[in-house]
Design a protein around this motif. Structure first.
Motif, short mmCIF file in Angstrom:
data_model
loop_
_atom_site.label_atom_id
_atom_site.label_comp_id
_atom_site.label_asym_id
_atom_site.label_seq_id
_atom_site.Cartn_x
_atom_site.Cartn_y
_atom_site.Cartn_z
N ASP A 180 -18.06 7.12 -5.01
CA ASP A 180 -16.91 8.00 -4.73
C ASP A 180 -15.63 7.27 -5.08
O ASP A 180 -15.14 6.43 -4.34
CB ASP A 180 -16.93 8.41 -3.24
CG ASP A 180 -17.87 9.56 -3.02
OD1 ASP A 180 -18.69 9.49 -2.09
OD2 ASP A 180 -17.79 10.54 -3.79
N GLY A 220 -12.03 12.96 0.05
CA GLY A 220 -11.15 11.85 0.47
C GLY A 220 -11.78 10.94 1.50
O GLY A 220 -11.45 9.76 1.56
N ASP A 276 -22.06 17.51 -1.89
CA ASP A 276 -21.46 16.25 -1.41
C ASP A 276 -20.57 16.51 -0.20
O ASP A 276 -19.54 17.17 -0.31
CB ASP A 276 -20.61 15.68 -2.57
CG ASP A 276 -19.95 14.37 -2.25
OD1 ASP A 276 -19.43 13.75 -3.19
OD2 ASP A 276 -19.96 13.95 -1.08
N GLY A 332 -23.52 9.88 2.63
CA GLY A 332 -22.95 8.55 2.87
C GLY A 332 -23.24 8.11 4.29
O GLY A 332 -24.14 7.32 4.55
N SER A 333 -22.50 8.68 5.23
CA SER A 333 -22.62 8.23 6.63
C SER A 333 -24.00 8.53 7.21
O SER A 333 -24.50 7.78 8.05
CB SER A 333 -21.53 8.90 7.48
OG SER A 333 -21.56 10.30 7.28
C1 DX5 Z 1 -15.57 12.85 0.16
C2 DX5 Z 1 -16.75 11.99 -0.20
C3 DX5 Z 1 -17.82 12.18 0.86
C4 DX5 Z 1 -18.99 11.27 0.70
C5 DX5 Z 1 -20.13 11.73 1.56
O1 DX5 Z 1 -14.58 12.70 -0.79
O2 DX5 Z 1 -17.23 12.38 -1.49
O3 DX5 Z 1 -18.24 13.53 0.80
O4 DX5 Z 1 -19.42 11.23 -0.58
O5 DX5 Z 1 -19.78 11.37 2.83
P1 DX5 Z 1 -20.65 11.86 4.07
O6 DX5 Z 1 -22.09 11.96 3.63
O7 DX5 Z 1 -20.44 10.77 5.10
O8 DX5 Z 1 -20.08 13.17 4.44
#
Ligand code: DX5
Ligand code: ZN
Length: 229
Positions: A37, A153, A186, A208-209
């Motif tokens: 990202d 973001g 995403d 991600g998280s």
């Molecule tokens: C936002 C990022 C997030 C990230 C995923 O700009 O692109 O969406 O990749 O984060 P989680 O999985 O923690 O929502």
């Protein structure tokens, strides 16, 4: 591209004090792609990392294989404007896929052409309020369409439910164009909603998280894959 479901952990939520090990660990835990990202604190209100991180991780991803013995792709999501200079730098740094936001590029078709000319697969990314109209002109050129289910973001946000209808619309557009284009989502993807997102038409999932926030990467990725069966 193969039709299997893709799990793409976003390193935005990884432990940056041991990024190489984090990449190895999530792939050994069953992930397929590594999602970068990239944020410039201009197009989005956050600043993350540049091509140097891609260059430093490429030797690691190059020597890895997924559980299906597929190459581990570096999936770069550019949340930057202008697009072209950084797209070129990431292509040179080893990106396999580069996706960008059409509203961040003055000449979308030229940005697509330039990414493909550098040997990368190319995608367009749509924010929650960004209309899909541009797909009427360029869908045939794409390898990937990325739907943001949060506003870009930050990691750790909640999934925006109206994204499901948008994913369904994109799936219909991909079906109508007849090309095999990955539909990636995403933002806010968890084991308890990934099935719903797949049922709407997604076949690639950035998380991600949900992954890096856990102790046991294998457990959470297995949970996701079980939900997708
Ligand atoms: C936002 C990022 C997030 C990230 C995923 O700009 O692109 O969406 O990749 O984060 P989680 O999985 O923690 O929502
Ligand atoms: Zn992303």
């Amino acid at each position: 591209m193969s039709e299997k479901y893709i799990i793409a952990p976003s390193i935005l939520s990884a432990d940056f004090t041991q990024l190489g090990a984090e990449v190895q660990n999530v792939i050994q835990a069953g992930a397929d792609w590594i999602h970068f990202d990239v944020m410039d604190n201009h197009y989005v209100p956050n600043l993350t990392f540049g091509p140097m991180i891609c260059e430093s991780l490429k030797p690691i991803t190059k020597n890895l294989r997924t559980a299906d013995n597929e190459p581990v792709l570096i999936d770069v999501h550019l949340m930057v404007s202008p697009v072209d200079p950084l797209a070129e730098s990431f292509a040179k740094a080893g990106a396999d896929l580069i996706s960008f936001h059409p509203d961040a590029s003055v000449h979308v078709h030229r940005s697509i052409q330039s990414i493909k000319a550098q040997g990368c697969k190319v995608g367009l990314v749509f924010n929650p309020a960004q209309p899909l109209d541009v797909l009427n002109e360029v869908i045939e050129e794409l390898d990937l369409i990325l739907i943001m289910s949060v506003n870009p973001g930050f990691g750790g946000q909640s999934f925006i439910p109206s994204s499901l209808q948008k994913i369904e619309r994109v799936r219909r557009l991909i079906h109508a164009c007849g090309k095999s284009i990955r539909l990636e989502v995403d933002g806010g993807i968890k084991p308890n909603n990934i099935r719903q997102v797949a049922d709407a038409g997604a076949d690639a999932f950035v998380a991600g998280s949900a992954i890096f926030g856990q102790q046991d990467y294998t457990k959470v990725i297995t949970e996701m894959r079980t939900s997708l069966k």
